[in-house]
Design a protein around this motif. Structure first.
Motif, PDB file in Angstrom:
ATOM      1  N   GLY A 246      14.947  31.853  51.122  1.00 26.37           N
ATOM      2  CA  GLY A 246      14.918  30.591  51.646  1.00 26.37           C
ATOM      3  C   GLY A 246      15.765  30.201  52.490  1.00 26.37           C
ATOM      4  N   ASP A 247      15.799  30.911  53.903  1.00 28.11           N
ATOM      5  CA  ASP A 247      16.566  30.495  54.758  1.00 28.11           C
ATOM      6  C   ASP A 247      15.867  30.509  56.153  1.00 28.11           C
ATOM      7  OD1 ASP A 247      16.344  33.254  55.539  1.00 28.11           O
ATOM      8  OD2 ASP A 247      18.630  33.409  55.957  1.00 28.11           O
ATOM      9  N   ARG A 248      14.520  30.654  56.012  1.00 26.55           N
ATOM     10  CA  ARG A 248      13.495  30.428  56.966  1.00 26.55           C
ATOM     11  C   ARG A 248      12.472  29.887  56.507  1.00 26.55           C
ATOM     12  NH1 ARG A 248      13.500  36.376  60.058  1.00 26.55           N
ATOM     13  NH2 ARG A 248      15.616  36.975  59.265  1.00 26.55           N
ATOM     14  N   PRO A 249      11.937  28.729  57.076  1.00 30.05           N
ATOM     15  CA  PRO A 249      10.911  27.991  56.686  1.00 30.05           C
ATOM     16  C   PRO A 249       9.417  28.496  57.186  1.00 30.05           C
ATOM     17  CG  PRO A 249      11.782  26.872  58.705  1.00 30.05           C
ATOM     18  CD  PRO A 249      12.598  28.170  58.135  1.00 30.05           C
ATOM     19  N   LEU A 250       8.546  28.098  56.351  1.00 26.15           N
ATOM     20  CA  LEU A 250       6.867  27.944  56.818  1.00 26.15           C
ATOM     21  C   LEU A 250       6.507  26.776  56.561  1.00 26.15           C
ATOM     22  CD1 LEU A 250       5.027  30.178  58.077  1.00 26.15           C
ATOM     23  CD2 LEU A 250       4.287  30.871  55.695  1.00 26.15           C
ATOM     24  N   ILE A 251       5.776  26.154  57.630  1.00 27.56           N
ATOM     25  CA  ILE A 251       5.534  24.801  57.427  1.00 27.56           C
ATOM     26  C   ILE A 251       3.937  24.821  57.996  1.00 27.56           C
ATOM     27  CG2 ILE A 251       5.833  22.533  57.990  1.00 27.56           C
ATOM     28  CD1 ILE A 251       8.839  23.230  58.618  1.00 27.56           C
ATOM     29  N   GLY A 252       3.242  24.324  57.083  1.00 31.42           N
ATOM     30  CA  GLY A 252       1.773  24.055  57.468  1.00 31.42           C
ATOM     31  C   GLY A 252       1.460  22.521  57.674  1.00 31.42           C
ATOM     32  N   ASP A 253       0.785  22.213  58.595  1.00 31.24           N
ATOM     33  CA  ASP A 253       0.204  20.853  58.814  1.00 31.24           C
ATOM     34  C   ASP A 253      -0.858  20.632  57.755  1.00 31.24           C
ATOM     35  OD1 ASP A 253      -2.220  21.822  59.908  1.00 31.24           O
ATOM     36  OD2 ASP A 253      -1.694  21.358  61.899  1.00 31.24           O
ATOM     37  N   GLU A 254      -1.347  19.391  58.080  1.00 35.43           N
ATOM     38  CA  GLU A 254      -2.586  18.625  57.131  1.00 35.43           C
ATOM     39  C   GLU A 254      -3.968  19.697  56.856  1.00 35.43           C
ATOM     40  OE1 GLU A 254      -3.377  17.215  61.015  1.00 35.43           O
ATOM     41  OE2 GLU A 254      -1.529  17.521  59.842  1.00 35.43           O
ATOM     42  N   THR A 255      -4.081  20.466  57.944  1.00 39.05           N
ATOM     43  CA  THR A 255      -5.312  21.316  58.172  1.00 39.05           C
ATOM     44  C   THR A 255      -5.079  22.698  57.504  1.00 39.05           C
ATOM     45  OG1 THR A 255      -4.846  22.321  60.381  1.00 39.05           O
ATOM     46  CG2 THR A 255      -5.922  20.116  60.356  1.00 39.05           C
ATOM     47  N   GLY A 256      -3.634  23.181  57.390  1.00 41.01           N
ATOM     48  CA  GLY A 256      -3.364  24.445  56.701  1.00 41.01           C
ATOM     49  C   GLY A 256      -2.899  25.360  57.869  1.00 41.01           C
ATOM     50  N   ASN A 257      -2.741  24.951  59.013  1.00 38.79           N
ATOM     51  CA  ASN A 257      -2.297  25.698  60.097  1.00 38.79           C
ATOM     52  C   ASN A 257      -0.882  25.773  60.015  1.00 38.79           C
ATOM     53  OD1 ASN A 257      -4.470  26.704  61.792  1.00 38.79           O
ATOM     54  ND2 ASN A 257      -5.085  24.581  62.215  1.00 38.79           N
ATOM     55  N   TRP A 258      -0.035  27.034  60.078  1.00 41.80           N
ATOM     56  CA  TRP A 258       1.294  27.441  60.091  1.00 41.80           C
ATOM     57  C   TRP A 258       1.691  26.972  61.596  1.00 41.80           C
ATOM     58  CZ3 TRP A 258       2.473  27.369  55.393  1.00 41.80           C
ATOM     59  CH2 TRP A 258       1.480  28.135  54.354  1.00 41.80           C
ATOM     60  N   LEU A 259       2.914  26.072  61.520  1.00 41.49           N
ATOM     61  CA  LEU A 259       3.584  25.926  62.722  1.00 41.49           C
ATOM     62  C   LEU A 259       4.618  27.026  63.042  1.00 41.49           C
ATOM     63  CD1 LEU A 259       2.566  23.092  61.915  1.00 41.49           C
ATOM     64  CD2 LEU A 259       4.815  21.933  62.910  1.00 41.49           C
ATOM     65  N   ARG A 260       4.589  27.187  64.412  1.00 41.01           N
ATOM     66  CA  ARG A 260       5.658  28.301  64.888  1.00 41.01           C
ATOM     67  C   ARG A 260       7.107  27.830  64.504  1.00 41.01           C
ATOM     68  NH1 ARG A 260       5.655  33.534  66.309  1.00 41.01           N
ATOM     69  NH2 ARG A 260       7.263  32.991  67.517  1.00 41.01           N
ATOM     70  N   GLY A 261       7.960  28.914  64.132  1.00 44.21           N
ATOM     71  CA  GLY A 261       9.314  28.293  63.539  1.00 44.21           C
ATOM     72  C   GLY A 261      10.155  27.631  64.832  1.00 44.21           C
TER      73      GLY A 261
END
Length: 495
Positions: free
Chosen positions: A264-279
């Motif tokens: 839980g110290d590194r995020p993985l964030i996806g936008d509304e299309t499900g594409n993951w944003l680079r950290g």
């Protein structure tokens, strides 16, 4: 009593410090090794005082409870008291230890493969430094072997239950404080009307993240929860997880997807299309949202950070949170008024002087996943846009990364040495496709900037026998193609 020289123990066991904590194969992390590391931490840094509390936590790896048991034995043998915080995110344990003014030990392998684990150490002031690592590895301790004969696993009992001195009862205060940090900082209706998916897998942050998002008004959708440990690497998202993100976003009509690595110290964030944003892009957005004037980030991160013009100063470091923290301390000492740090994996380190709206954000100079996730969602709500729209105003520089697993460190070093000293060696990997290297950066591994402006960065992992490759180009497709091509040709060359 058994006398143990930590330097010798490291060589014999194979459990050694990498970019973040001591790590090794589970089979190497014996009770003796783990207890000895705990003793060396407390004695080597002068923290072993009678009655001194030491916060202790763990992730959800099946090997973590046995390592916790051994660390607890080492803590007690040092004359200290175990403050067991149970299963929780690493930043939650770090925040608690910082507030309490006590040292902490976190048992976690973060994102590394299932057959490995690790131990992270914290002073009362925060993460240990590289100088502290040297003091630990240079220590000699005496280990009382009989102290290791404890119950096979720590019992995870609610606070106040269990009379046996060897039973570890859970103190819930750390998790409560961590949740409250964010529910107090953001408006209770911040995410009202939004459907946010949580890719839970085996993350130690999954329940805490759900609680926080729910408290801020989100309609939370649970995704991919499992009791089997999954080593999610937020810098090298698997093709399976890429497809999962796209499918989940479409199926559940999500506004965003949030996940983390194992501790839980590194995020993985996806936008509304499900594409993951680079950290590193998440870090850039978060630092801007928090009003940072100075950012400290490793050399592997996207050059859009400088090109964006959003920050007065950008300091580049070697890869690893101890180097980022040292850079943040340097920035504050030389006049930085609001300082943030982040890594390519998305882990965000909050320095002094940051704010959310008009509220001051207490410093937490260790990697955190929930803060950058909330910052990205808050920015989108504040601007009345979708998460994907936040990227529109940034310089069009794209990064991709991946790794060769089970690639010996000796092979990595030989390759980098060849590329560094031989001006024509690069042709064996890229022919003339990129032109000649215009710049070689040796800050950490080898980062080559070519005449066409594209970048390829190679470095051995500090935590496992892996070779990491980062590429930067004018499109995501091109960056990914460079990574794929580079790693494939390296792999072919060592068959």
């Amino acid at each position: 009593m058994t006398k143990i020289n930590i330097q010798h123990m490291m060589a014999e066991s194979g459990v050694a410090f990498g970019t973040s904590g001591a790590r090794g194969l589970v089979s190497q992390m014996t009770d003796q090794v783990c207890a000895a590391y705990s003793l060396a931490f407390l004695h080597g840094l002068g923290l072993a005082k009678p009655g001194q509390r030491v916060a202790l936590g763990m992730d959800l790896r099946p090997s973590s409870p046995a390592i916790v048991r051994a660390c607890a034995a080492g803590i007690r043998q040092a004359g200290c008291e175990v403050d067991f915080c149970g299963m929780l995110p690493t930043p939650a344990l770090a925040l608690y230890a910082l507030a309490q003014g006590i040292p902490a030990i976190m048992v976690t392998g973060s994102h590394i493969p299932f057959d490995r684990n690790g131990i992270k150490f914290y002073r009362a002031e925060g993460e240990i430094s590289k100088a502290d690592e040297a003091a630990i590895t240079g220590a000699e301790i005496e280990l009382e072997e009989k102290s290791l004969f404890l119950p096979p696993h720590p019992s995870l009992l609610p606070e106040g239950e269990g009379a046996d001195a060897n039973v570890l009862t859970v103190n819930p205060a750390a998790l409560h404080q961590y949740r409250q940090r964010y529910t107090d900082l953001f408006a209770a209706d911040l995410l009202s009307g939004w459907r946010v998916g949580i890719y839970e897998h085996s993350s130690a942050a999954r329940d805490c993240l759900s609680d926080v998002l729910g408290a801020l008004g989100a309609d939370v959708v649970s995704l991919g929860r499992t009791d089997t440990f999954v080593p999610i690497d937020t810098e090298a998202v698997s093709e399976e997880d890429r497809q999962r993100g796209l499918a989940w976003a479409a199926e559940h009509r999500l506004d965003a997807i949030i996940s983390t690595d194992g501790d839980g110290d590194r995020p993985l964030i996806g936008d509304e299309t499900g594409n993951w944003l680079r950290g590193d892009i998440v870090g850039l957005l978060c630092a801007h949202f928090l009003g940072a004037d100075t950012v400290v980030t490793p050399v592997s991160c996207n050059t859009a950070i400088e090109a964006s013009g959003l920050f007065r100063q950008v300091i580049r470091t070697r890869i690893g949170s101890p180097y980022v923290i040292a850079g943040m301390e340097q920035a504050l000492a030389t006049g930085g008024s609001s300082v943030a740090g982040f890594e390519a994996n998305g882990g965000f380190l909050a320095g002094n002087g940051l704010t959310v709206g008009r509220q001051a954000l207490a410093a937490l100079p260790t990697r955190d996943a929930i803060l950058p996730a909330l910052a990205v969602l808050a920015m989108a709500r504040q601007q009345g846009c979708k998460v994907s729209d936040l990227l529109a105003g940034l310089p069009q520089r794209y990064t991709a990364s991946d790794r060769l697993q089970d690639f010996p460190v000796a092979n990595s070093r030989a390759l980098l040495d060849s590329l560094q000293r031989d001006d024509t060696a690069y042709r064996s990997l890229w022919d003339d496709e990129l032109g000649a290297p215009a710049q070689r950066d040796l800050t950490d591994g080898l980062r080559l900037t070519f005449e066409n402006g594209e970048i390829v960065h190679l470095r051995p992992s500090g935590n496992a026998p892996e070779l990491r490759c980062y590429a930067e180009a004018g499109s995501m497709e091109r960056a990914q193609a460079l990574v794929t091509l580079t790693l494939q040709r390296i792999a072919d060359g060592y068959k």
